[in-house]
Design an enzyme around this catalytic site. Sequence first.
Site, PDB file in Angstrom:
ATOM      1  N   HIS A 205       0.802  -1.639   0.107  1.00 10.84           N
ATOM      2  CA  HIS A 205       0.142   0.108   0.074  1.00 10.84           C
ATOM      3  C   HIS A 205       0.675   1.708   0.236  1.00 10.84           C
ATOM      4  CE1 HIS A 205       0.667  -0.790   4.253  1.00 10.84           C
ATOM      5  NE2 HIS A 205       1.049   0.006   4.117  1.00 10.84           N
TER       6      HIS A 205
HETATM    7  P1  TYD Z   1      -1.632  -2.652   7.449  1.00 12.38           P
HETATM    8  O1  TYD Z   1      -1.395  -1.295   7.548  1.00 12.38           O
HETATM    9  O2  TYD Z   1      -2.805  -3.453   5.705  1.00 12.38           O
HETATM   10  O3  TYD Z   1      -0.649  -3.861   7.600  1.00 12.38           O
HETATM   11  P2  TYD Z   1       0.324  -4.430   7.040  1.00 12.38           P
HETATM   12  O4  TYD Z   1       1.331  -3.042   6.281  1.00 12.38           O
HETATM   13  O5  TYD Z   1       1.193  -4.699   7.687  1.00 12.38           O
HETATM   14  O6  TYD Z   1       0.105  -4.984   5.682  1.00 12.38           O
HETATM   15  O7  TYD Z   1      -2.922  -3.337   8.442  1.00 12.38           O
HETATM   16  C1  TYD Z   1      -2.767  -4.503   8.302  1.00 12.38           C
HETATM   17  C2  TYD Z   1      -4.739  -4.550   9.469  1.00 12.38           C
HETATM   18  O8  TYD Z   1      -4.586  -3.621  10.661  1.00 12.38           O
HETATM   19  C3  TYD Z   1      -5.422  -3.257   8.685  1.00 12.38           C
HETATM   20  O9  TYD Z   1      -7.150  -4.328   8.783  1.00 12.38           O
HETATM   21  C4  TYD Z   1      -5.885  -2.285   9.437  1.00 12.38           C
HETATM   22  C5  TYD Z   1      -5.048  -2.469  11.155  1.00 12.38           C
HETATM   23  N1  TYD Z   1      -4.435  -1.418  11.248  1.00 12.38           N
HETATM   24  C6  TYD Z   1      -4.884  -0.862  12.613  1.00 12.38           C
HETATM   25  O10 TYD Z   1      -6.236  -0.906  13.617  1.00 12.38           O
HETATM   26  N2  TYD Z   1      -3.777   0.035  13.630  1.00 12.38           N
HETATM   27  C7  TYD Z   1      -2.762   0.886  12.706  1.00 12.38           C
HETATM   28  O11 TYD Z   1      -2.647   1.312  13.596  1.00 12.38           O
HETATM   29  C8  TYD Z   1      -2.550  -0.476  11.600  1.00 12.38           C
HETATM   30  C9  TYD Z   1      -0.662  -0.287  11.434  1.00 12.38           C
HETATM   31  C10 TYD Z   1      -3.052  -1.681  10.856  1.00 12.38           C
END
Ligand code: TYD
Length: 137
Positions: free
Chosen positions: A52
């Site tokens: 992302h």
């Molecule tokens: P995501 O940002 O997609 O993680 P990564 O970068 O590791 O792929 O987040 C994964 C899930 O966690 C998504 O449903 C959102 C949630 N999340 C939160 O609730 N708070 C946060 O601070 C973060 C980073 C993610």
Amino acid sequence: MALSDCVLVKLPHLIDHRGGLAFVEGGRHVDFSIKRIYYLYQIPQGETRGGHAHKALRQLIIAISGSFAIILDDGREQKKTIHLSDPSVGLYVCPMIWRDLALFSEDAVCLVLASEHYDEADYYRNYAEFRRAVDRI
Ligand code: TYD
């Protein structure tokens, strides 16, 4: 908001016979106030994270344990891969950069210092949509 703005930041650290201590101060070692920290841990071997970009969020990413790779992509054909393995070094990632995290070692812990609270509206999770947004800049 360019790949060249995504730089490695050498953090102050002290090492003596008792071990190491590194620190990060908002507004000093990163150009933002730290509003949130989160960390990735117990990552299965072969797994990838990220996938992302953020519209406004600024981050400092640190391999607090183990190692992993971060592939940065500006959406304009420029990519850069950075390997993190030193807990006294952070990677600053500016807005509008797509990132994938891969090659996590078994003991990897990825610590992220973030400039904003969690906000799903700040994400581009679709690469084509991200590319279109980059073209509009
Ligand atoms: P995501 O940002 O997609 O993680 P990564 O970068 O590791 O792929 O987040 C994964 C899930 O966690 C998504 O449903 C959102 C949630 N999340 C939160 O609730 N708070 C946060 O601070 C973060 C980073 C993610």
